[in-house]
Design an enzyme around this catalytic site. Sequence first.
Site, short mmCIF file in Angstrom:
data_model
loop_
_atom_site.label_atom_id
_atom_site.label_comp_id
_atom_site.label_asym_id
_atom_site.label_seq_id
_atom_site.Cartn_x
_atom_site.Cartn_y
_atom_site.Cartn_z
N HIS A 187 -3.25 -0.81 -51.32
CA HIS A 187 -1.91 -0.69 -50.74
C HIS A 187 -2.03 -0.75 -49.21
CE1 HIS A 187 -2.53 3.98 -51.31
NE2 HIS A 187 -3.54 3.40 -50.75
N ARG A 225 -5.21 -5.42 -56.52
CA ARG A 225 -5.44 -4.43 -57.58
C ARG A 225 -6.20 -5.07 -58.72
NH1 ARG A 225 -0.22 -0.95 -57.31
NH2 ARG A 225 -0.26 -0.56 -55.07
N GLN A 284 2.26 -6.29 -49.59
CA GLN A 284 3.04 -5.05 -49.52
C GLN A 284 3.57 -4.86 -48.09
OE1 GLN A 284 1.13 -1.18 -50.38
NE2 GLN A 284 2.27 -1.21 -52.29
N VAL A 301 2.94 11.78 -50.06
CA VAL A 301 4.28 12.18 -49.61
C VAL A 301 4.75 13.40 -50.39
CG1 VAL A 301 5.04 9.92 -48.78
CG2 VAL A 301 5.38 10.53 -51.18
N ALA A 319 7.73 7.72 -44.98
CA ALA A 319 6.97 6.48 -45.18
C ALA A 319 7.52 5.79 -46.41
CB ALA A 319 5.49 6.79 -45.36
#
Lengths: 353, 811
Positions: A183, A209, A223, A266, A320
């Site tokens: 990511h 991935r 991304q 997060v 984020a």
Amino acid sequence: MDQKAYIDIRTQIERKALSSLSQIGTLDDLESWRIDTLGRNGTVTGLLRGISDLPVGIRKEAGSQANSLKDVLTKKYEDHKADIENSDSIQTRNESDFLDVTLPGRNIALGSLHPTTAVVREICQVFESMGFQTIEGPEVELDIYNFQKLNIPEEHPARDMWNSLWIDRELADGSRPLLLRTHTSPMQIRTMESQPPPVRVVVPGKTYRYEATDATHEWQFCQIEGLAVDKDITFANLKGTLEEFARRIFGDKRKARFRCDFFPFVEPGAEVSIDCFKCGGNGCRVCSNTGWIEIMGAGMVHPKVLAGVGYDPEIYSGFAWGMGAERIAMLKYGIDDIRHFYSNDMKFLKQFS
Amino acid sequence: MKIPLSWLRNYVEIDSNVTDLAHSLTMVGLEVGSIEHIGDKWDSDSLVVAQVIQLEPHPNADRLRLPTLDLGKGEKAKVVCGAPNLEIGQKIVFAKEGANLFNPRSGKHEILKGANIRGIESKGMVCSALELGIGEDNGGILVLDDSSVTGTPIKELLSDSILDTELTPNRPDCLSVIGTAYEIAALLGTNITIPESSYQSGDTKIDDRIKVSIQDPFNCPRYTGSLIEKVTVAPSPLWLQDILVKSGQRPINNIVDITNYVMLEYGQPLHAFDFNKLEGDEIIVRQATECESLETLDSKLRTLTPPMLVIADTSKSIALAGIMGGMNTEIDEETTDIFLEAANFDAANTRATRSALGLNTEASYRFERGIRHELAPVALKRATYLITQLCGGKPAEGIIDTFNAPHHIKTIEITETRFEKILGVSVAMKDIWNIIKRLGFEKIEEDLPQTINVTPPFWRSDISIQDDIIEEYARIYGYDNLPTSNLASPIPNQGSENPQTVREHIRDRLVSAGMNETISYSITDLETINLFDSIPSDQQAISIANPMDASKKYLRPTLLPNVLETLSRNRRIDQQNGLRLFEIGRVFLPLKTDEFDSMPVEKEEIVGAITGFSTSTNLWSESDRLMDFFDAKGIVEHIFRGLSGVLSFTKNDGTMYETGKRADIFLNEVLIGQIGELKSDLSEFYNLVISPVVIFHLSLEAIQTVAQVQFVNYSEPSRYPYSFKDLALISNKEVDSESIVSTIMENKLVADSFPIDKYVGVEVPDGKQSLTVRIIFQSNEKTLSAKEIDRAHTQIIKSLEHRYKISERYS
């Protein structure tokens, strides 16, 4: 012959000549008319010759009459000739040089941006207009940045959320330090480590991935990460910013929905969806009958992540997000198979020119 | 996790419909991926409970029988039935004419019609589980529990909805029905009913029969066990089998089914050992010895190594801790005494073991997510209770509870200020408390000041800081109900130089030159690396340890082959049209072998390739031509317009390009790349032989050392007219056009000059060429006179003669 008789003759000649002229449609007929009228043995020439037979007193006047007739008919003749020639030439041109307006125009080679590039630009521009700066980062990352500093320790089950492609290199303890980033989130750490707050960045880039490819999954994709950190940044700001993004990308009637979701870096965590632009929320194939389309993961930066980069989580807070560029492109353009993106078929790519 | 709604209702009252419930759960973080509706096609009138009251043979068929059924309310029916398991007294499901049933023969749902079967009229039928759509079994009819009341619509009795929750890794507590029920209770504002777990124990004391020692307390913080003697191992009652099947489990026997049931109920894995197969009177929790082997319950012999954790008796290992039991202590029909285990195993070690062995089980899935050790005795007692209820037997007095982890109840301080700081809205403590108490939080303080201390519920392993509780409040309150506002803090200072500007300028220029952008995969194979000679022989390309395709395991060290592959693929599809494509992407340089955790160098390259006709095939008005070196060069020149730096090309041969058809590209004398025609053996390799392929290959890093996006440097256009002359020049072939033009440009009156024609052939001598150059004369100060131009012309010819022995062709 007296003057009156002479003028009658002149008038007769004039009428006859003009009426026959009006019937003439070809140059050949016009030429015979000219010979009959203005030629050496023509009627007007005869009229002029006849002047000498007239009494001297009226000769001058008759001459003037006859000459004016000659001028008029000559003028008529020229005009008529031009008319015929003109109409001839239009006809000829139409036959040989007709403009087929339905033929294709001359080709101008048109290039195209890859749809991923196009959508990345569009998204970054939206955030740039909100004060975010676009930056980029490495595609081969350290485990520390890809996972550990994002509150994902080794053997954490959350690692299953990001199946990794590891670089073939081992440390003495057998662990692998390098991987293809799963990511763009490591750039949260790299950015915060390299500068003091405040921070407002958007980070597009390739991610990888270990994942079987199908219509909605690619092992390589792009991304777009975002991060805002400052003293007074709240969950309300997260919602406001991402709702604004959704409206600008998908139209100003779009509604965003936030539901609880989990990402280790997060807290609180959220998944952001928009109401389906296809069916307006009634349920259709695009939204799998839910009325909502998932577009990204987001959340408030975890206090452990802030503390890890030396930001005091009691003072600073931030939010984020991360979203898949291809997914956004698929939604925007109605592409139903992600595998088109890297098959590089010109028939696919040229549609985005 | 699959959770039948009927099971959930045992613990929590649910008054909303299942779709709304699923939506609410999804919004709070328990995503419901799908809902399976059982019996949604059933009609209340035509499908009812009936009892078999009489059973006669069919006069014309040996395998068919004629049951008489009591349908309740005095109603009776006599039908034909072929099921071998039909017996008098059974409660069964009777379908009347008109019922909607699954027909196994047609594979479709159909409306049941009356039929004449071998001479006997049959209006209705007795149903199997398959025909009702609630199971796979079609070998016999479905036999209902004896307590079922005849005449009851089946819809009331058996219809159900199964929620399939897709859980995030932080919520192992919701890998259970009770954990999910707590979420529902918090959402709906109702209470939880805790299931029964108290039982009467027998005379035996557990401590007299067995003890447990933990040799690795880090990996096994808690171990609880109970002993139940004289049980009867048999199939589970129907309700238990039904619940397990709906939850996706296969019923085995009553003991094993109960351990699975309680695991699903509480989220705590359990395991039952056949007590009489244990050797010695001690259970030992220890790490496996090197190369120790154990046959697990899936009949596979596993070779174990430390630090994998095993459960052992005094002579052998009997289970792989937290993952799977061993065959040597399996419960079977002969089993009478069982030792029941509910323990807590370390998450990371469980995960490492199961991934090393490739053995992912319901138990390991839960343990690796981290389970609170407080759960072990609760689940143990519940399972022991159920065994006494369903399997008979007598539990020994007391339980084993070996507990090495500190008894530490974590309290977390929560403050109104922090809630406001994170959520952006002020929330009163009483409103916070009202929500989190429903989730099972407890508070230390009596009243509700602006700061309180709370403890998370014992089944939650994901709550450790205040912000976790902020999320708990926010998700139950509803993220969508929280306020929204735009960023108000000042925009951070940003550097003036954006590193992407030059690259994006180049990308735009390429597109405007008619090039199509492509993006390819960042991996390549060894053959390609060798073919392009892209890695120094003493170094190795970076390889992936676990590639998805073993042949493509290297990170690309050059972008060129990717573009050629793309070109080749498109040429295969389309042999007609010209192709113009480019890619901008990263390449990966070899790692230095001595620095094991250094990052590889990543560089961005720009590769463009063109081949085929210059126009599209549908062109009707012009003849076409093949694109060549100068088309590609034109594109490169186009790229650098608008960037600072002076572009130049120097002929230089190199691998991969046709000899004599390649140039180095310089920007302000910095080498930035190559341009040239692809070598024929590479064209053949990529099946691109039908027309020449011209490529340019640029290093973005090199470009960025020189180029910036240029600010416009304005100059006043001349107000005076220009005139031009064309000069046909005879020169030696070695003299290049650039030298000639730059010589001409030295003259002050020349505003511009460029070649317009080049000729080599019979009309010029051998070794010579004729170059026609146009010269534009113009001044910023005045209109030039013919005399001035002639003078300049003469001077130019003189310098050309002097420097390059060039003469005018027609002088």
